[in-house]
Design an enzyme around this catalytic site. Structure first.
Site, PDB file in Angstrom:
ATOM      1  N   LYS A  65       6.421   3.790  -7.798  1.00 20.66           N
ATOM      2  CA  LYS A  65       6.205   5.107  -8.376  1.00 20.66           C
ATOM      3  C   LYS A  65       6.317   5.199  -9.896  1.00 20.66           C
ATOM      4  O   LYS A  65       6.009   6.249 -10.463  1.00 20.66           O
ATOM      5  CB  LYS A  65       7.208   6.105  -7.768  1.00 20.66           C
ATOM      6  CG  LYS A  65       7.006   6.356  -6.287  1.00 20.66           C
ATOM      7  CD  LYS A  65       5.623   6.898  -6.011  1.00 20.66           C
ATOM      8  CE  LYS A  65       5.361   7.078  -4.539  1.00 20.66           C
ATOM      9  NZ  LYS A  65       3.935   7.336  -4.271  1.00 20.66           N
ATOM     10  N   PRO A  70      11.630  -0.023  -7.857  1.00 19.34           N
ATOM     11  CA  PRO A  70      10.206  -0.268  -7.631  1.00 19.34           C
ATOM     12  C   PRO A  70       9.782  -0.254  -6.170  1.00 19.34           C
ATOM     13  O   PRO A  70       8.582  -0.367  -5.879  1.00 19.34           O
ATOM     14  CB  PRO A  70       9.993  -1.655  -8.247  1.00 19.34           C
ATOM     15  CG  PRO A  70      11.339  -2.308  -8.192  1.00 19.34           C
ATOM     16  CD  PRO A  70      12.329  -1.204  -8.377  1.00 19.34           C
ATOM     17  N   TYR A 109       6.016  -5.043   3.325  1.00 17.26           N
ATOM     18  CA  TYR A 109       7.429  -4.802   3.013  1.00 17.26           C
ATOM     19  C   TYR A 109       8.254  -5.385   4.155  1.00 17.26           C
ATOM     20  O   TYR A 109       8.076  -4.990   5.308  1.00 17.26           O
ATOM     21  CB  TYR A 109       7.714  -3.302   2.905  1.00 17.26           C
ATOM     22  CG  TYR A 109       7.141  -2.637   1.679  1.00 17.26           C
ATOM     23  CD1 TYR A 109       7.938  -2.398   0.567  1.00 17.26           C
ATOM     24  CD2 TYR A 109       5.808  -2.236   1.632  1.00 17.26           C
ATOM     25  CE1 TYR A 109       7.432  -1.776  -0.560  1.00 17.26           C
ATOM     26  CE2 TYR A 109       5.286  -1.606   0.507  1.00 17.26           C
ATOM     27  CZ  TYR A 109       6.100  -1.382  -0.585  1.00 17.26           C
ATOM     28  OH  TYR A 109       5.587  -0.762  -1.707  1.00 17.26           O
ATOM     29  N   HIS A 162      -6.384   0.167  -0.814  1.00 15.82           N
ATOM     30  CA  HIS A 162      -5.544  -0.072   0.361  1.00 15.82           C
ATOM     31  C   HIS A 162      -5.405   1.220   1.170  1.00 15.82           C
ATOM     32  O   HIS A 162      -4.978   2.247   0.654  1.00 15.82           O
ATOM     33  CB  HIS A 162      -4.153  -0.551  -0.062  1.00 15.82           C
ATOM     34  CG  HIS A 162      -4.138  -1.981  -0.512  1.00 15.82           C
ATOM     35  ND1 HIS A 162      -2.989  -2.736  -0.537  1.00 15.82           N
ATOM     36  CD2 HIS A 162      -5.121  -2.796  -0.952  1.00 15.82           C
ATOM     37  CE1 HIS A 162      -3.270  -3.960  -0.985  1.00 15.82           C
ATOM     38  NE2 HIS A 162      -4.568  -4.001  -1.248  1.00 15.82           N
TER      39      HIS A 162
END
Length: 402
Positions: free
Chosen positions: A304, A300, A208, A80
């Site tokens: 990470k 989350p 997101y 990505h």
């Protein structure tokens, strides 16, 4: 109940936990000619099927490739070069490649674990699954021990060092005296309802979404399997969320304009995960070193958790290699400070992503407008977008103590 005792086995490093941290540490030590034994409370099947995060930083990808673990990741992982932020009815892209020259890899944590277990066993390394009653003793001396029950007998590893890689609920952190350990924690007033679904992802990159009904995330595990999340109360009962309700809410929160719609499919797994930020300091006491979730937890949102674990064990493996090569202890002495400098920066990023994208019950109309302004600025300022991009693809793993 009395148990028979098996004679102690001498090993240079005893590793507690067969998650990414423990397994990668064992692999790095093997490459350096350092002996270790990994013990794990769960079964091999459990740890290989335990679904966790799946976004690998550039540095994590590099480590796996450099150590011979990356072949299947490169075949099956999804590279990505950016991510999409949705808010106020718009979708805006952050271009990692343009801003940093780097990318991330979507490849499930359980797949990394499978690859590491296979490499470990192929090299003749030892992993002991299904152990219980693990005990750590003597960490303040020169010969610590790790003992455990297996098949009705108590086994003991006589070690030079112990690596506690057994997660947030493991026994390792508790072995550090309470008057030494400092804990920093924030518990968030929401959780994530996550699903795996047999449906092609509706986007080639992660989405997101900041929505007035709550956060949502579109991720993926493969071209055929979607991983999706919804913000929910941390104690939400999964029974309150039949599949139809989940898809309906996802369609609303991830709405992408006319002609864009999630392709729905059978839900093959679902569950609710509470969210917290957590750091334990120091990460070393005597001959015990904490790594991964045993020392720190991040929400989350920033993707990470496993990446922090990789950074920890890379620093620890280098310190151990230097010790066994020439007796130098500088790397081991600096381990905690070296790791914590990066960990706190990642904690800041994960908290920032979380507060920017989620709804809070006590938020005022001012807070809501400020949040939208922050997202607008982030996606229209190259400087602001670069800040997100360089944190998302991963901060350097080699930052030492200040």
């Amino acid at each position: 109940m009395a148990h028979r005792h098996v004679p102690a086995k001498k090993v240079q490093v005893g590793i507690i936990g067969a998650g990414p941290a423990g397994l990668l540490l064992a692999h790095l030590l093997h490459l350096a000619g350092i002996s270790s034994v990994v013990i794990e409370a769960k079964s091999r099947k459990y740890v290989e099927e335990r679904i966790r995060a799946g976004v690998l930083e550039q540095g994590t990808v590099d480590v796996l490739r450099e150590t011979g673990i990356g072949a299947r990741m490169d075949r099956e992982g999804l590279l990505h070069h950016g991510t999409i932020l949705k808010f106020a009815g718009e979708a805006r892209r952050i271009d990692f490649q343009d801003l940093t020259g780097q990318a991330v890899m979507v490849y499930g944590q359980h797949e990394v674990v499978k690859d590491l277990i296979a490499a470990r066993l192929e090299s003749g390394g030892e992993i002991v699954f299904d152990v219980s009653d693990t005990r750590i003793d003597g960490i303040e001396g020169r010969e610590p021990t790790v003992s455990y029950l297996k098949d009705g007998a108590r086994h003991t590893l006589a070690c030079d060092f112990v690596a506690g890689c057994d997660g947030f609920h493991g026994v390792s952190r508790a072995a550090i005296p309470a008057d030494v350990l400092r804990v920093y924690e924030r518990v968030y007033p929401f959780g994530w309802l996550g699903i795996l679904a047999k449906s092609p992802p509706a986007s080639e990159e992660l989405i997101y979404a900041n929505h007035e009904r709550g956060f949502a995330l579109l991720s993926m595990r493969s071209p055929e399997i979607s991983r999706l999340y919804l913000q929910c109360p941390p104690d939400e009962e999964i029974a309150n969320w039949p599949d139809e309700r989940i898809w309906e809410e996802l369609q609303v929160r991830l709405a992408g304009g006319e002609g864009w719609r999630l392709e729905e499919g059978p839900v093959i797994q679902k569950g609710v995960t509470a969210m917290r930020s957590f750091v334990a300091e120091p990460m070393r006491h005597g001959r015990l070193f904490l790594a991964g979730d045993a020392a720190h937890i991040v929400p989350p949102t920033g993707a990470k958790g496993m990446n922090l674990a990789v950074g920890d064990v890379r620093v620890l493996a280098r310190g151990l290699e230097a010790f066994y090569r020439d007796g130098g202890e500088d790397g081991l002495a600096a381990y905690s400070d070296t790791c914590l400098r990066r960990i706190w920066k990642v904690q800041r990023f994960s908290w920032w992503m979380t507060q920017m994208l989620h709804t809070f019950d006590d938020a005022s109309p001012f807070d809501r407008r400020r949040q939208l302004a922050e997202l607008d600025y982030l996606t229209t300022s190259r400087a602001a977008a670069t800040t997100l991009a360089e944190n998302y693809v991963g901060l350097p793993m080699d930052w030492g103590p200040q």
